[in-house]
Write an enzyme that holds these catalytic residues in place. Structure first.
Site, PDB file in Angstrom:
ATOM      1  CG  ASP A  19      -0.404  -0.800   2.333  1.00 47.39           C
ATOM      2  OD1 ASP A  19       0.674  -0.686   2.615  1.00 47.39           O
ATOM      3  OD2 ASP A  19      -1.265  -1.230   3.297  1.00 47.39           O
ATOM      4  CD  GLU A 246      -3.210  -2.261  -6.336  1.00 47.86           C
ATOM      5  OE1 GLU A 246      -3.705  -2.765  -5.620  1.00 47.86           O
ATOM      6  OE2 GLU A 246      -3.241  -1.179  -6.752  1.00 47.86           O
TER       7      GLU A 246
END
Length: 342
Positions: A19, A246
């Site tokens: 993140d 991600e």
């Protein structure tokens, strides 16, 4: 001269720092490419120090205290539903013109994403919009810098250079054994953190940063923590990249190289739905699909079958990168979305 748009990005580091990596890349791109004045509010600023040592153009702020006296920005990005401080929301309501408030969501290739991207949601007397990254038109796209160049195509001769970045993965010992016992020389660059710790257990010996160890056909090289630019360069130089989550997952696709993705494990095996949705877009090659699934815990890991597919994957990688870039990058799409509402 018009004042630059002010933007606050909020990031709560849950684990594994993906993140923080995504938020930094977005903050940096908004500041450098669009001239926005960006503050990155993060509850653990320390990782930004090694991810981006120069911190060019972005004010990195510790997310602490009650935000008394903090003025709300023109654009507010709440990353991954991290929940803004109550005092900051009050400051947003106090503005003569409400800010554009986005919830930047996690990346998924699932069909429902395009239908939910950009939807408004009334919150605390304000309007919040869901902003979804994605691989297809109708989504927010993927983070990619304007000057990101596609590296030259690799030549699959000699030792196979591989980068290894993964979560705790029970399939890793079997893969290392297959590389060790196979006839193909493999040079594996092991990223610091969980990958290096798992390799260390497999070796049964210490494996500190910068160490190099040989086992059969396999050479293992332990990397130190790399800044984002250094990691991107690593992806560019390798023939095959194992990535996770991600941020590294997206970067591997811009490197235009074969890659294997480990999805972030979620309760109820929700990550397998994300993996299946991505594979439906990415490939119909059964051996490739099986290897991705096995790396994520489903089925048997068949390295020889996957290795046979590497030339075809390498040949198709640039076309895949062009395909997912065709509907614009995430920062550009986000700027257009906000400018239409400011």
């Amino acid at each position: 001269m018009a004042m630059p748009i002010r933007c606050d990005i909020f990031c709560a580091v849950i684990d594994n720092l993906g993140d923080a990596g995504v938020c930094w890349r977005l903050a940096h791109q908004l500041a450098v490419e669009f001239g926005w004045r960006v503050r990155l509010w993060i509850d653990d600023p320390a990782p930004i120090g090694w991810m981006a040592p120069d911190r060019q153009g972005v004010e990195v702020c510790g997310w602490s205290g009650d935000f008394a006296g903090v003025e709300a920005a023109d654009v507010v990005i709440e990353s991954f539903a991290c929940m803004l401080p109550a005092r900051y929301i009050e400051a947003m309501r106090a503005r003569a013109r409400p800010p554009v408030w986005l919830n930047l969501e996690y990346l998924s290739a699932e069909d429902w994403v395009a239908g939910c991207h950009g939807l408004p949601s009334p919150q605390a007397g304000l309007q919040k919009f869901f902003f979804f990254p994605g691989f297809v038109p109708g989504t927010g796209g993927l983070l990619r810098e304007r000057d990101r160049a596609v590296p030259p195509a690799p030549t699959l001769t000699g030792a196979l250079e591989v980068s290894l970045f993964c979560y705790e993965n029970p399939r890793l010992p079997a893969l290392l054994a297959a590389w060790r016992d196979g006839g193909q020389p493999i040079h594996c660059h092991v990223c610091d953190g969980l990958p290096r710790q798992q390799v260390e257990r497999w070796l049964g010996a210490t494996f500190p940063a910068n160490a190099i160890v040989e086992r059969g056909s396999l050479t293992l090289a332990a990397l130190p923590f790399l800044p984002q630019t250094g990691y991107d360069a690593l992806l560019d130089r390798c023939h095959l990249n194992f990535v996770r989550g991600e941020d590294s997952f997206v970067r591997a696709q811009w490197a235009a190289r074969p890659f294997v993705w480990q999805a972030y494990p979620q309760a109820g095996h929700a990550h397998l739905a994300k993996l299946a949705a991505f594979l439906d877009l990415y490939t119909d090659d059964a051996a490739v699909r099986d290897f991705f699934l096995a790396w994520n815990g489903v089925g048997t890991l068949d390295w020889p079958a996957f290795m046979e597919r590497l030339p075809a994957l390498a040949a198709r990688a640039p076309a895949w990168a062009r395909q997912i870039a065709a509907h614009g990058d995430l920062a550009t799409n986000l700027v257009k979305f906000c400018l239409a509402r400011l």
